[in-house]
Structure formats: C-alpha cells, structure tokens
Design a protein around this motif. Structure first.
Motif, PDB file in Angstrom:
ATOM      1  N   CYS A 121      35.885  39.195  32.418  1.00 49.29           N
ATOM      2  CA  CYS A 121      36.140  38.414  33.633  1.00 49.29           C
ATOM      3  C   CYS A 121      35.141  38.790  34.730  1.00 49.29           C
ATOM      4  O   CYS A 121      34.604  37.909  35.421  1.00 49.29           O
ATOM      5  CB  CYS A 121      37.558  38.662  34.153  1.00 49.29           C
ATOM      6  N   LEU A 122      34.889  40.107  34.891  1.00 48.43           N
ATOM      7  CA  LEU A 122      33.940  40.506  35.933  1.00 48.43           C
ATOM      8  C   LEU A 122      32.562  39.901  35.659  1.00 48.43           C
ATOM      9  O   LEU A 122      31.888  39.430  36.569  1.00 48.43           O
ATOM     10  CB  LEU A 122      33.832  42.036  35.998  1.00 48.43           C
ATOM     11  N   LYS A 142      34.357  43.152  45.536  1.00 48.24           N
ATOM     12  CA  LYS A 142      33.421  43.823  44.619  1.00 48.24           C
ATOM     13  C   LYS A 142      32.869  45.091  45.254  1.00 48.24           C
ATOM     14  O   LYS A 142      32.733  46.124  44.602  1.00 48.24           O
ATOM     15  CB  LYS A 142      32.286  42.864  44.259  1.00 48.24           C
ATOM     16  N   THR A 153      36.061  38.592  46.119  1.00 47.01           N
ATOM     17  CA  THR A 153      37.134  39.317  45.412  1.00 47.01           C
ATOM     18  C   THR A 153      36.695  39.626  43.980  1.00 47.01           C
ATOM     19  O   THR A 153      36.184  38.743  43.271  1.00 47.01           O
ATOM     20  CB  THR A 153      38.405  38.468  45.400  1.00 47.01           C
ATOM     21  N   PHE A 169      39.018  42.554  31.005  1.00 43.04           N
ATOM     22  CA  PHE A 169      38.759  42.839  32.417  1.00 43.04           C
ATOM     23  C   PHE A 169      37.262  42.721  32.711  1.00 43.04           C
ATOM     24  O   PHE A 169      36.834  42.036  33.649  1.00 43.04           O
ATOM     25  CB  PHE A 169      39.269  44.254  32.760  1.00 43.04           C
ATOM     26  N   ILE A 191      38.266  35.971  38.527  1.00 41.01           N
ATOM     27  CA  ILE A 191      39.026  37.096  39.105  1.00 41.01           C
ATOM     28  C   ILE A 191      40.216  37.443  38.220  1.00 41.01           C
ATOM     29  O   ILE A 191      41.129  36.627  38.070  1.00 41.01           O
ATOM     30  CB  ILE A 191      39.521  36.719  40.513  1.00 41.01           C
ATOM     31  N   PRO A 192      40.198  38.632  37.582  1.00 45.62           N
ATOM     32  CA  PRO A 192      41.347  38.983  36.726  1.00 45.62           C
ATOM     33  C   PRO A 192      42.570  39.389  37.567  1.00 45.62           C
ATOM     34  O   PRO A 192      42.434  40.054  38.592  1.00 45.62           O
ATOM     35  CB  PRO A 192      40.837  40.169  35.910  1.00 45.62           C
ATOM     36  N   VAL A 193      43.754  38.944  37.111  1.00 47.59           N
ATOM     37  CA  VAL A 193      45.022  39.340  37.740  1.00 47.59           C
ATOM     38  C   VAL A 193      45.886  39.981  36.653  1.00 47.59           C
ATOM     39  O   VAL A 193      46.608  39.278  35.939  1.00 47.59           O
ATOM     40  CB  VAL A 193      45.768  38.109  38.327  1.00 47.59           C
ATOM     41  N   TYR A 220      38.940  41.679  41.733  1.00 47.14           N
ATOM     42  CA  TYR A 220      40.165  41.570  40.934  1.00 47.14           C
ATOM     43  C   TYR A 220      41.355  41.612  41.881  1.00 47.14           C
ATOM     44  O   TYR A 220      41.208  41.920  43.070  1.00 47.14           O
ATOM     45  CB  TYR A 220      40.245  42.683  39.876  1.00 47.14           C
ATOM     46  N   GLU A 270      45.311  43.143  42.251  1.00 46.10           N
ATOM     47  CA  GLU A 270      46.310  44.057  41.683  1.00 46.10           C
ATOM     48  C   GLU A 270      47.680  43.690  42.242  1.00 46.10           C
ATOM     49  O   GLU A 270      47.822  43.442  43.432  1.00 46.10           O
ATOM     50  CB  GLU A 270      45.943  45.490  42.110  1.00 46.10           C
ATOM     51  N   ARG A 282      41.074  32.361  39.395  1.00 47.63           N
ATOM     52  CA  ARG A 282      41.931  33.500  39.040  1.00 47.63           C
ATOM     53  C   ARG A 282      42.505  33.322  37.638  1.00 47.63           C
ATOM     54  O   ARG A 282      42.930  32.227  37.269  1.00 47.63           O
ATOM     55  CB  ARG A 282      43.092  33.633  40.031  1.00 47.63           C
ATOM     56  N   LYS A 307      46.898  48.924  36.580  1.00 54.85           N
ATOM     57  CA  LYS A 307      46.916  48.975  38.043  1.00 54.85           C
ATOM     58  C   LYS A 307      46.851  50.409  38.525  1.00 54.85           C
ATOM     59  O   LYS A 307      46.991  51.335  37.739  1.00 54.85           O
ATOM     60  CB  LYS A 307      48.177  48.292  38.589  1.00 54.85           C
TER      61      LYS A 307
END
Length: 1595
Positions: A441-442, A552, A532, A438, A447-449, A534, A536, A421, A582
C-alpha cells in the motif's frame, strides 16, 4: 460440588495438570459445565474417599482475609499471593491463559487491601443477601418444600441435600431458615413459611408439631368489641397449602378474574389515623421472624451508618429544586508548586544514511541485502513457520502495489487511486501477509487502515469499526485467502454484511493472485511529505472508533526518533510479542525494524496462550538484542519458567515494556527481574515506555549503563491523586500508589502538562495533568472528523492568566501524569480510565487492582473485571462488573462483593454505585481477549448484561440528594393565608356544577321522591317500554326487562322476603348475583319489602379461597339478615370447597330467587321520609380498606336527577354500560338511572369481554349507541387485545362514528396514556378523538364529575412534578422536563360544589395549590356504615366545616388530592369553565424526605425503564421505598432491572429505592375497577408470600 472438600494442592502433579486442563477447556467453552463436572468428579474420585471422613472445611467467613500476605508476610516473590490457590496457579501455565488480573498484581497493594479489610473486621458488614428464586431445587421429594441452596449453609450440609445422605425433614429447613443468620438466609423465598404447615404465620419458637389453625394474623391491637375480632378470625382463614394470603389471587390464576381484596380486614369506621399508623409502624400482623422483615431490619441497620461526606450548605437550583453541591473541604490538598516549564527532548540527530522515505529504505535493503532475513513467523506450537527476506518482502510488495493500481478493475478503469483508503484484514498469526500488504500500500501510495478480523455479526464494537471505515471512506479490504475462507458467510456463500459496515470489495493478496509488473514499471517513491501514510484505529472512552492519520513525514521522523532513543543498529534481532497492526507493535516491529534492516521474530497471541515461554525461548535461540512485550507476557513467562532450565536472556540490551505507563506495571517488572536475573537478565535493560495513538511514543526509558543506579520510584498518596495533586504518601500506607518512570521525552519533542478538562492551562509542578506533546513524529488528525481533531491535535497551552504560551500546537496524549526530578516522566493513568466522582478523580485501573486484591481466586473468573462510570442524578457513579467463576457459590460471591465495597471505600474513599457479577465468558471481548468496556457499559445501561449477582449501593454513594423538606410549623393562621392569596390576586380554588334547577318533570318529582314510586308509575303509564337489555358473550340479548316485568319480578322477591320470619323492615339484605337483570329485580324487591339492599360481588368459583373471605366479611360487617342469590351460587356457598375457606354453618338465611312462586306482597313499603337509608354501598379502597357508606333515598333521586341533566337522558335514549354493578357509579348507572330517567340500558357484563373482546365495540356499532360507560379494565382489554385488529373490525362493519361520549367510570386520576391510546387506536373505526372522557367519584360522594353532553371538552394541562411534591401547582409547557400531563376528570355534576382544602389546617387554598377535594351536594352519602359508632369519624368525613371563610356549609372529604384551574373555555351558562383535576388518593401518597409522592408517577417511570417490565407498584416500609416490578421477559432479565429501576427513580423523582422486588406477571393484586391494591401487596411482601424471582436490598 461434592469434591469441594479435596485439597487440590495436595494432589499428585499429573492429577493437578488434568484438572488445570479441564478448567481451561471449560473457560474456553470447549466443554459444557455438565461435562466438566462429570470429568472432574471422575479424576477426583480416588481421592475423595480418603477425605470424606475428615472434618468439613469451615464456611468462609467475611472476616478472615485468608492466608494473605498481610497476615503472614514471607520473603520471596512466590509467597506474595493473596490465597493458596494462587500458588496452585503458578505451577501450571495453562490454568491462567488469558488472565488479565496480572497487569494489576501488586504485592504491596494486596497487603494494603487485606490490611484495610482487617480494619473492618470488628464492624462486620451484615448486608442483607438478595433473595433469589431457585427453580432448580424445586424437584425435592418432600412436599414441594425448598431445601436451602448450598450457599446458605456450610459445605457439608449442602452435600447432604444432593448426595445419598439421609434427607433432612422439612421442619429443620424451615427452622434453620427462620433462625439462621441473616446473611445466610438466601434459601429461596419459595420457602414461604408455612408451605408444610397448616398455619400461615411461621412460629417464632421452633415447634416441630403443627399448631392448630388459629387466625394467622393477630387482630389489630385496638380495644374493639369482640364481634370485630370474630369477623377478623373468619376473614383471615388459611387457604390451605400456603397458596398465598387468603384474598390475593393465586399465582396460577390469570389477571383476568379481578378480585376485591380488603387488606387485613381493616373496616372503615376505625379511626383513619389509628388504622393507618398501625399498618405502617407495626409489622401489621406480619410475624417478626418473617425473613423479609429481618432483611429489611438488617438493611436499615446498615443504612444508619453515616455517609462519608458531611452534609453541607445547599444552593437553590432551578424552581425550588435543591440539589446539594458538595462544598470544597478546606483540608483538600491544593497544588503549591510553580507553573511547569515545557520539557525538551534531546535534538533529533541527522544521520547521513537515513532514507528520505520509509519506502526508500525497503527499496535499498531489497536491492542490496536481499538475502537478509526481515521477518520470522511462528506456527501455533512456537516453531518457526517461515522467514521472509528483505528481497522477498520488496518483490512481493512491488507486485501488490502494481496489482492494486493496475489490475483490480477491467482493462481501462482504475479502481484505486493514490490517496484512497484500504482496509487491511489479517489475523495475528500471519505477520508476513500483513507486512507485504502494508508496504504494498505504501508503494502504491494508497492509505492502509489495519483493522481486526471480524469473527461474527455480533462482535463487540463491530458497528464502531464500521463507523471508522465509513469516516475513512474505505471501500476495499485486503485479506489473505485463508482469512477470507474463515470470515462468516451468508447461506449463498457471500461474505456477511457486518453490522454498521459500509459495502466492501474483498481482495485476496496471496502471491499466486498477484501480477508481476512489466519491466518498465517502478513504484513512485517521493520524499516523505505531509500526505497521510497510514491510519491507525483508536477506540475512545465512549466506544467510538476513530482513525488517527499519520503523515509520511511523521512516520519517518518517528522511526528516526525511536532509532535514536533505542539505539537500534543495522542487522539486530528483535522479538515482538505485541499486535503488529497498531501502536508499539507496528512502530517498532514493522516500521523502525525495516528502516534499520532488523530481523523481527513475531510471536502471535495464540502461541503465547499455548506456550507462554515462547518469547523467552526465541530471545535465547536467536540471541535477540531487543524484546517488545507487555506486563502480561512478563507474568506468563514468570509462571511458566520452571519448565525451562537452559534459557539465557543475557543477549537482551532492551526489554521494552509497552504498557509500562500503567501504574500497576511496576510489580510485574520487579517480579520478572527477580526470577530472570538468574538467567542473565540485567536490571538496566527493562525499559518502560508511554504511548498513545495520537501522540505516538511520548516517552521511553533509554537502555541503561551496566552498574548505574536504577531510577527511583514514586510512592504517591491516592487521596492526593484523587484531588489531582502529587503528595508523597506518608501517613496511610494502605492507600499508596507506587509508580515507575517511563524515561525521558522523545528526541526532537517538546512536552508540557495541562489541565485535563477545560482550557489547556499549564499545570503546576506538583499537579497531575494531561501530557501534551509537540513533535514532528505524531498523529496529524482523526481522519474525516475535523471537529474532534481540533480539540486534540491543535492545542495551544495557556498560562495562569489565560495567555497562550506560544504559536506551536501540541497534541493531547490522553495520558495523565507529571514530570518528576531529572525531567523523568511519570504516568499515573489514562484519560479514558478517569472517573470523576463528586469532583474527585479516580482511575479505573486502580479500582480494578483493589477489587482483584480482595480475593480474586474464589470469585472472579480469570481476573476479568470492568470498571466504568454512569451519570445518574448530576454526578458520575462507579459501576464494577466482574465475571464470576463457574464454581463460585452465592455466598462467596456476595461476601466478595461486600468486601470489595469495604476495600474501595477504605483505600479510595469513594462509594460504589453498583457491583455486578456476570457468568464467566459473557462480557464482550476486545480482539485480544480483554474486556470491551464501552460495550459492557452499553449493555448495563440497556439492561442486557444479564448479571447473576448484583449489589446496588445508592444509599452510600449518592450524597448530593436534595435537602429534605422541613414542614413549616403552621404559625400563620389559615385566615391570613387566605388574605395572602387574595392580596396576591389568586382565586380561592373552588368550582361548582350548574344548578339542579326546576325540572320539566316537576310533577313526577313531587309525586315520586322515591325510586320505588317511579318504577310503579312507569309500570302503570308505560308498561311495555323496555328498560334493560342484557347481552351475552355472543352479543345476543339473553334477557330483557320492560317496566312492568321489572315491577312484577320485584314484587315476587318482596313477597318472599316478607313471608320469611326473622326478616324485618329496615334489615340489611345481601344481594349476591352475577351482573344482570336478576340483580336489578332483587334490588327493587328489597326496597318494596322495606329492606336495605347490599350488593356484593359473587365469589369466583375457580378461586374461592381468595374471593369468598371478602364476601363473608361484607356479610358479617353489614350484619345481613338474609342473602338473596341464584341457585348456582347457593350451591357454591354450601359446597365443600367453601367450607375449606370459611365457616359455612353460620351463613344467614339464603333465599334462592330463581324459581319463586308468583305472589304479590300485601303492601309496598314507602319510607316515612327521604332521609331514610335506601341502600348500602360497600367497596374496597385501593389501600385495602373495606368501607360501607349509607345512601339515602334523597341522595338517590338527587344523583339520578343530576346524571339525567348532565347526560340528557330521557325515554327514547339508549346507553350501553360495560361496568361492574356492585358499587359506586357503576351500580347507579346499572340499577338506578334507567328507572329514574326511563332510558334504555344495554347491559354488557365486563367478564364476557374476556371470551369475546369485540363484544362491547360491536354492540356500540350495532345499536348505534351515542353514550357508553365503561371501566379502565375494559378499555385496557380492548386496547391490548384489539390493538392490531382494527382492519378486521372495519371489515366486519364496526363503525364507532355514532359514539358521542364514552365515559370511563373511576375513582382515581384519569389514565391519560390509556384513554389516549384507545382514542388513537380506534380512530380508524370512526371514533371521535373528543369522545373519550372520565368521571370521578369517591366513597363520600359516588359521582362528583361526569363528562356530559353539554360541557366543554375535557382539558389537559402539564404540571411541574417537582412543584407538585411541594403541594404546589405550576403549569409548564408540554414536553418540559419533569412535566406531568393531567386530564380534567369530567365536568362537575349539576348541584355539586367542590373546594380545595389544606388537609392539615382545613382552610381553603388558592388555585396554585394542591389540596384535598371537599364536596357539597344533595347526593353526598350520609355516613359510614359501621358495626360500632365512631361518631367523630362520621363528622370528620361527612359533615365537616372549613376552619374559616365559609364556616356554615357542611362538606364531605373525598380523601383525594387535586386542584382547580380556570380554563379559557366557556360552559353552557357562558361563564369561564373551572376544571377539576384529580391527582391521587391522599391515603396512597408516600411522604418521603418531607415531600409528597404519588405512587402512580413513580410506577410510570419504573414501567418505562425496561421493555421487560410489565406492571409495577410501589409502597414504603419503615421509610424505605419498595418497588415491585412484574417481569414479562425471561428470568435472566430479572437482575438487569435492578439498576435500571434504581436509576430511573433517582433521576426522575430524586428518591433512592430501598428494595427492588422482581415478580412474575399477575402478582400485583388489582381490584375490579382495575386499581392496584398496594397495601395488599405490601402485606404479602412482608409476610414473604410473593415468591419473588429476585429481591435486591439496595445499600
């Protein structure tokens, strides 16, 4: 505020714009209040002169609802505002930037609220306004008299107190404040009536001439002889200049000098019943026009109104605790429909070219449509800053993915692995960097937070964000170079460690820092699976921030469902105003747009603040097909649209309203349509939707077909909603809620409605419940929190019988709503805004809307209002906190508050618990400027909100109080109660000390039954034995007295007394000495001469006005023939200062005993029998009663003998005494015991400790003392002053291991906390934990208990406070809820018997009862010393008999409540030990709601409520509980204490506080024994002499 008279709306446009700019600067904090006022005055100066001579505007009156739409409805949207200043706001966009109220604006609702308030017009709420101290006004030139503040008068009056107009005379102020209307008397209470007049009492008629100084308090209206009236007249002399009541220590004086204060000269001897009742029911000499009394009267009138819920049956809760449970009202609406059937969305179509994963879509467009624009970002002025193409987005994202996986660590270590993460920290103004991060990261499969940019160490909710990062296991944060530079740093330049955050490694993602991947490297793009994608973030109602994990496949399915529902086409343009990190902003503006190769134009929040029309202009310029907005944006655009002529919204096919689920969105949508239909906006394009972080998009209205009818609205009854049912509103249009639908369920989803609390039972069709959704496109879990996940993401609804309806799990959306006709979804609120009060549901947003509709412009700053509930006394209570505009006056604010109460009561039928106004811009903010509710609630509960106005209404909204106890009529005779006790196996509560027995000094006793004989005998047999040693502050013995020296000094004084004519045998002589040996010599001198000594504490030279009247009063009451005193005190008694306070011409003979000639008296007087009076003991009780008791010679020797036995005193012993020697046991130990027993007493005057704290403890160590006696004040001084210095004392060799017993002499319940902390603190110096104990005495018997050397250790028990209020004693375990620790008051002295008696029936009680302690012993006092014979009182208190049982014995009533418990310990005779526990004085108890309360218990709770509360005191006035608390912190904490004090007393004692008074430290009067003088405090409060910081009258 001088420019208030100008009508701003009549000013030229540019001037109004300048003013709006200024307002904005002030609200943003760019300019100080002072600068703002200066500039504003300058701008308005030219216009002021013209308006100056017009009539002043009338003071705002609570009844007129202003030019509201209710009174004058006009067509068109612009006139709908509730007051003319709303119109001013619409002209200029700047003024309202950041206004939050617009989400809640509903013209219908505003009308309803104004109509509801108009109903109240007839019964105007005359709430007593709180009293606030105004330090700022004190600089007035007139003899420090406080002019009324601007809020207490109409505007023009206020101006005259500041402008150059003529000054009003102080008399007009005083009179206007006395006669002014009760609500407007918020002139500060420093205007204590009489600051500019010689008398204390304000005159009811408005006299301009100062009347002659008469006695300020009228004498009590009893038919008493005039001598008493005279005594009053002389005791209540005014202290000049209104310093305070004559016998209250002035504020300037520190707590140190303790003062004994009799209340309004009530002398014991008046019948007890009479004096108490006169004090309670009349205003006790308080003039009727005292402002406090007026306000309390007002409060009582208001409280007489009936509460809403009718009283109903009660049920018994644990242990006689009776909390009322509101019974269900039979008329409550109940759901009547059938059980709901789950609603299915249309099937999710399969389109051939949909990508297998979202990253695949980016790959495709990056390769095939590289030049196609993906994102346009705007600069702060709203102009395009850069455009990111799909080619650039793809290449940069790949570079970032490569860098993240391969280039972060050293050569061969990989810092990030797929599945880790990573936090994304990007500002709202930089969407491009965020998109790259974003998608990077994908592509890297990390996993972007996304989180907000932290601005400071103290951000609202920052520690909760830390909790999120911790629960997600984040160790790395991506950010941009600019953002990194802006983060708060430590002095060394490192990034600050934010509160509660894990350690983070920061990585900058600007292109220049990224590495181009090698030719053969390609990101791995698997088909979307359940891993997972991402996380939110989401804040819960309690403020916890949790991460919702989205898989995903859910991310992809959600994009597909949105594409189908919104009908997105490739290459469209979308304008996004929402936060892209978000929710809808991310789902539409970042994810779905890339899937469909849409061009997104991102409009940041900062641009919207500067130019609210920017999004409309972007739609026009780019011919955008879709716009994504909130109601706020609609409203801002509407207000600014006049600046724009050539805008067209015709290109829009969808205007998605993200917060369309808010029931208040409907009016924003309507108003926007009204204005922009002329600019090409089509009605069918407005698409509200409902979303939640867990279920993602729940429902959205599909874009309509042109010309099709618009969906219908639901007009619901708010009463129905509060019971959770849907009822179309018919009867009362004021309490209606209009809601619009949010369209249909999403494609591929299944939805049902379940009950929000308890098991997820399906609702009926006409019932409101929580929406739950089953769909592949929803969140999967709260990351890292498996426990909470289950209840939200794996819900299986059950039917009415409790059987699950299927296998498939649903996700709770947190939205409350219902399914309407045609399967349309309606949302009426959110779970987190739900307030459950007495079983009814209210929505926080609805209450905000009502509050704003009252009068938002005058008081509330930018509509910033927070509503939440706190749990107090078994139910939720509603609290409303609003920011107050800087220019709002006290009066306006208070009016607003009282009208909000009325409006919410009328419309929602619910009472508010607390309404608080805080200064503008002080509530914690969310990142986009809203109010952080959970942080606000936290501040409220911690007492850190610092409101500037507060109104508590516990009387109105706490309706589940226990039933008042009905005192049973005593139909059962006391004898049968006793038999009942015996049958039940309960002992009669009595106990006795051991027998006085025959003493070894039998001959001494026979020979010398008088103390004078004992002294003569000691002077002959052992002349050089030292009896007394007096120490000074340095610990040096300044004076000693051997037996013979004391005898000779006594002879000298006796000779002087006998020589004086006019002093006869048997006359009273006042001894006025500082603590010392002179006092002892004078005492024996009086006995030698046959006079009766009366010891009186000398007046305090620095505070004569407060202390001399008490001296005067004792002299008058005792009818003393002579005063024996020192030279210094003689001078003081005859000084000018004394003359200012009392009449010094009428003193009796004063004899200065310092330099008497050495003479022997012709004879030494011997009384004819031992029943003759030896001395008088005068003391002021805690209730302010001055009582003198007669002590006979027989009582003196019995008492001395008893103490000798108990403490094993004989000639070779030394004891140390640190007590005041003027009354009670302190006097006996100081003056009498040594002469009787022959032990040596080391005397330490307590006042010496103030300059030398270590004196007492140092003496104990130096002289190796085994037994010492002190008072609570001495113990407190040592505990507070030496607490941190034990190491220093140890170093100085102080060792307390020698101390066997340290006895605290008091007439009250043992102060367990104090004795315990004292023992604990000085344990390091060798003090045994068992050494400290207490004694107990009363007026009728000076020493009942005294922990001696032989008895068992004092025991401690825990009793149930609830039972105690019912006069029952129930022992509980330590730490039990509502338990009260009590310590035994010491072993009962030899020869003493006590019994516990019911004060009403006078029958003995069992040991499980609380009753009055009656005592029988040879050393009881013989009676009260009074001016006139009140024989029945003597009989009642001193020679009273039980009504049955043992009717022969004569008992004395102590006036204290207590109980006796048999313990497991054994006493010296081998029997089980009976312990006596003192609970409190009968006179002090408060009878409230039929229960008996002890002030000290309530005060203990109050002092615990907040760290800034020092001492506190409670008393009752006309059945209202008044709490006075001393504020130790800064004055801005003062208002924080009001709710906390109210809460704690309600929770722990089940009482509603009527008035909370916050005062400075040292205001609560304390007597020399360290006891609070509550009655005194009450008199000062009612006479308005406390100068409180704040007085809150609870409604």
């Amino acid at each position: 505020m001088a420019e208030r008279g100008v009508d701003v709306s009549a000013l030229p446009q540019e001037v109004r714009e300048q003013l709006a700019e200024l307002d904005l600067e002030l609200s943003e904090g760019d300019i100080t209040q002072k600068g703002y006022e200066k500039k504003r005055a300058k701008v308005l100066a030219p216009y002021l002169t013209q308006t100056q001579n017009l009539a002043p505007p009338p003071a705002y009156d609570a009844q007129s609802p202003g030019p509201s739409s209710a009174s004058a409805p006009e067509p068109g949207p612009s006139n709908s505002s509730s007051s003319s200043s709303r119109h001013r706001r619409t002209r200029r966009p700047h003024r309202s930037s950041g206004t939050r109220d617009e989400r809640y604006r509903s013209d219908i609702h505003t009308e309803a609220v104004q109509a509801a308030l108009a109903k109240h017009k007839e019964e105007k709420m005359a709430l007593p306004m709180p009293t606030k101290r105004r330090s700022t006004y004190v600089q007035s030139p007139i003899d420090n008299c406080t002019p009324p503040d601007s809020s207490s008068s109409s505007d023009d009056e206020a101006v005259s107190s500041e402008s150059t107009g003529p000054q009003q005379s102080p008399d007009t102020w005083i009179n206007s404040s006395v006669h002014g209307s009760s609500t407007s008397s918020s002139a500060s209470s420093t205007l204590s009536h009489g600051e500019s007049r010689p008398t204390q009492a304000p005159q009811p008629q408005s006299q301009q001439v100062p009347p002659p100084p008469a006695p300020a308090h009228p004498p009590h209206s009893h038919s008493q002889p005039s001598a008493l009236a005279e005594a009053y007249a002389q005791t209540r002399i005014d202290p000049g200049g209104g310093v305070g009541p004559p016998d209250v220590p002035s504020q300037a004086q520190a707590r140190g000098s303790r003062v004994d204060l009799p209340a309004n000269a009530v002398v014991r001897g008046m019948s007890r019943g009479q004096s108490r009742s006169s004090m309670m029911e009349t205003a006790d000499g308080v003039p009727v026009s005292s402002r406090v009394s007026t306000k309390i009267q007002q409060l009582l009138n208001t409280l007489k109104r009936p509460k809403r819920p009718p009283l109903s049956e009660f049920f018994m809760d644990d242990q006689e605790e009776i909390v009322e449970v509101p019974q269900a009202d039979p008329n409550t609406p109940r759901p009547e429909g059938r059980q709901i059937i789950p609603v299915k969305g249309e099937p999710l179509g399969v389109v051939s070219n949909w990508p297998p994963a979202l990253q695949a879509a980016l790959t495709r467009w990056g390769a095939t449509q590289g030049k196609s624009p993906a994102l346009t970002a705007l600069d702060i002025t709203g102009k395009p800053l850069y455009t990111l193409t799909y080619g650039k987005l793809w290449s940069r994202s790949v570079k970032l993915a490569y860098t993240l996986l391969n280039k972060l660590g050293t050569k061969n270590e990989q810092i990030l692995k797929p599945g880790d993460r990573v936090a994304l920290v990007y500002p709202n103004s930089d969407p491009g960097m965020f998109w790259v991060a974003f998608y990077g990261c994908l592509l890297a499969e990390v996993i972007p937070v996304p989180i907000e940019v932290p601005l400071s160490r103290k951000d609202a909710g920052s520690s909760q964000v830390g909790f999120l990062l911790g629960s997600c296991g984040v160790g790395l944060a991506l950010t941009s170079e600019i953002c990194l530079k802006g983060l708060p740093k430590t002095p060394t330049g490192e990034i600050l460690q934010f509160k509660g955050w894990p350690r983070l490694k920061w990585v900058v993602t600007d292109s220049k820092y990224l590495t181009k991947p090698s030719k053969d490297w390609q990101p791995h793009i698997p088909t979307a699976n359940t891993d997972t994608a991402y996380i939110e973030y989401k804040a819960s109602k309690e403020g916890t921030v949790m991460g919702v994990a989205v898989s995903k496949v859910a991310m992809l399915t959600h994009c597909q469902a949105l594409t189908q529902a919104c009908n997105y086409c490739e290459g469209e343009t979308l304008v996004n105003v929402l936060d892209f990190k978000k929710d809808m902003g991310l789902w539409h503006g970042v994810l779905t747009s890339v899937m469909n190769r849409i061009h997104t134009i991102s409009v940041p929040y900062a641009v919207m603040k500067a130019c609210p029309l920017s999004w409309v202009q972007r739609v026009h310029i780019h011919k955008a097909r879709v716009a994504l907005v909130k109601c706020r944006d609609l409203h801002w655009a509407m207000m600014a649209h006049r600046d724009q002529r050539d805008t067209s919204l015709a290109s829009l096919r969808m205007l998605i309203v993200a917060d369309g689920a808010n029931p208040w969105s409907v009016s924003s949508c309507d108003a926007f349509l009204n204005v922009f239909q002329a600019y090409g906006l089509k009605p069918e394009v407005i698409c509200p939707c409902a979303t939640s972080p867990e279920a993602m998009t729940v429902a959205i209205r599909r874009p309509g077909v042109p010309g099709a009818p618009l969906p219908a609205r639901a007009i619901l009854s708010m009463t129905g909603l509060s019971h959770g049912v849907i009822r179309v509103n018919t009867e009362d249009k004021n309490s209606a809620l209009t809601v619009q639908d949010v369209g249909h369920v999403m494609p591929g989803a299944l939805m049902c409605i379940v009950k929000p609390d308890g098991p997820p039972m399906l609702c009926k069709t006409d019932e409101i419940g929580e929406i739950v959704v089953n769909s592949r496109a929803g969140g999967t879990m709260y990351y890292g929190l498996s426990g909470v996940t289950k209840n939200t993401f794996e819900v299986i609804p059950v039917n009415a019988s409790g059987a699950p309806i299927g296998e498939i799990p649903f996700v709770r959306s947190g939205l409350l709503g219902f399914v309407g006709p045609g399967s349309l979804i309606f949302v009426v609120g959110k779970n987190e805004g739900l307030l459950m009060v007495s079983g009814r549901r209210h929505n926080a947003d609805d209450l905000v809307a009502t509050a704003l509709a009252v009068e938002p412009v005058k008081t509330v700053y930018r509509g910033r209002i927070a509503v939440f509930s706190v749990t107090v006394f078994y139910d939720e209570r509603i609290v409303i906190v609003a920011e107050q505009r800087p220019d709002a006056s006290e009066e306006d604010s208070f009016q607003w508050m009282s009208r909000v109460l009325q409006a919410i009561d009328s419309i929602h039928q619910v009472g508010l618990y607390c309404l608080a106004l805080v200064p503008a811009n002080t509530l914690p903010k969310t990142p986009l400027g809203g109010i952080h509710i959970s942080d606000t609630k936290q501040l409220f509960l911690e007492g850190a909100l610092h409101p500037c106005n507060i109104l508590m209404c516990p009387h109105t909204c706490v309706t589940n109080m226990p039933k008042p106890r009905q005192k049973q009529p005593v139909g059962v005779g006391p004898a049968s109660i006793m038999v009942g006790n015996l049958v039940a196996g309960k002992r009669i509560a009595q106990a006795a000390g051991r027998d006085l027995g025959l003493i070894e000094d039998q001959d001494l006793v026979r020979k010398h039954q008088f103390l004078t004989e004992a002294l003569q005998w000691r002077a002959q047999t052992d002349p050089d034995h030292t009896l007394y040693v007096l120490l000074n502050a340095k610990g040096v013995a300044v004076c000693t007295a051997t037996c013979v020296q004391l005898h000779k000094r006594a002879e000298k004084i006796a000779a002087a007394l006998m020589e004086r004519s006019g002093i006869n045998i048997g006359e009273n002589v006042v001894l006025l000495y500082p603590p010392g040996i002179d006092l002892i010599a004078a005492f024996y001198g009086c006995l030698y001469a046959g006079c009766i000594p009366v010891t009186v504490r000398p007046p305090h030279p620095q505070n004569l006005s407060a202390t001399l009247p008490t001296v005067r009063m004792i002299i008058d009451v005792s009818k003393a023939a002579c005063i024996l005193t020192t030279q210094v005190l003689t001078k003081i008694l005859r000084s000018k200062e004394a003359a200012a306070t009392v009449n010094i011409k009428t003193w009796p003979i004063i004899i200065d005993t310092d330099d008497l000639p050495r003479k022997r008296p012709p004879t030494i007087y011997k009384p004819p029998n031992a029943e003759m009076i030896a001395y008088l003991d005068f003391s002021v009780s805690t209730t302010g009663m001055l009582t003198g008791v007669k002590i006979s010679h027989a009582a003196v020797s019995a008492l001395c003998r008893s103490i000798k036995l108990q403490c094993e005193l004989y000639s070779s012993r030394q004891i140390a005494i640190c007590l005041d020697p003027y009354c009670g046991l302190g006097f006996v130990l100081w003056c009498l015991a040594s002469v009787y027993s022959g032990h040596q007493s080391i005397l330490i005057p307590p006042m010496e400790l103030e300059s030398s704290l270590t004196l007492w403890l140092g003496t104990l160590s130096q002289y190796r003392i085994r037994d010492t006696f002190c008072s609570y004040s001495v113990m407190e001084l040592c505990t507070k002053g030496l607490g941190g210095q034990t190491e220093m004392l140890k170093a100085r060799g102080v060792n307390l291991s020698c101390v066997r017993s340290c006895v605290v002499i008091a007439e009250e319940r043992p102060r367990l906390a104090l004795t315990h902390s004292f023992s604990k603190l000085f344990k390091d110096l060798g003090l045994s934990m068992r050494a400290v104990s207490t004694a107990f005495g009363s007026r009728v018997n000076l020493a009942i208990c005294l922990q001696g050397t032989t008895g068992p250790d004092p025991s401690t028990v825990y009793v149930d406070m609830k039972s105690l209020r019912h006069d029952r004693v129930r022992l509980v375990e330590r730490g039990a809820p509502q338990s009260l620790p009590l310590m035994e008051s010491g072993t009962i002295l030899p020869g003493v018997r006590v019994i516990i008696v019911n004060p009403e029936t006078r029958g003995p009680l069992g040991d499980s009862h609380l009753g009055e302690i009656w005592v029988n012993s040879p050393h009881n006092a013989t009676g009260y010393y009074t001016i006139y014979g009140e024989e029945n009182l003597q009989a009642d208190h001193f020679n009273t008999k039980l009504s049955f049982g043992d009717p022969q014995t004569l008992w004395a009533r102590t006036g204290y409540l207590g109980f006796v418990k048999r313990t497991e310990l054994t006493d010296s005779s081998g029997d089980r030990h009976d312990a006596l526990f003192v609970v409190g004085s009968l006179d002090e108890t408060l009878e409230l709601r039929g229960l008996r309360y002890h002030p000290i218990d309530i005060e203990t709770s109050v002092s615990r409520a907040h760290r800034s509360i020092g001492e506190s005191a409670v008393f009752t006035w006309t059945n209202l509980l008044v709490v006075v608390a001393e504020l130790c912190g800064s004055e801005q904490d003062a208002l924080d204490l009001v709710p906390l004090v109210t809460n704690v007393v309600l929770e722990e004692h089940h009482l509603i506080v009527g008035v909370v008074v916050i005062v400075d430290p040292g205001v609560i009067p304390i007597n020399s024994r360290g006891e609070k003088q509550r009655m005194h405090l009450r008199d000062s409060f009612l006479a308005d002499q406390l100068d409180p910081i704040y007085v809150a009258y609870n409604m």
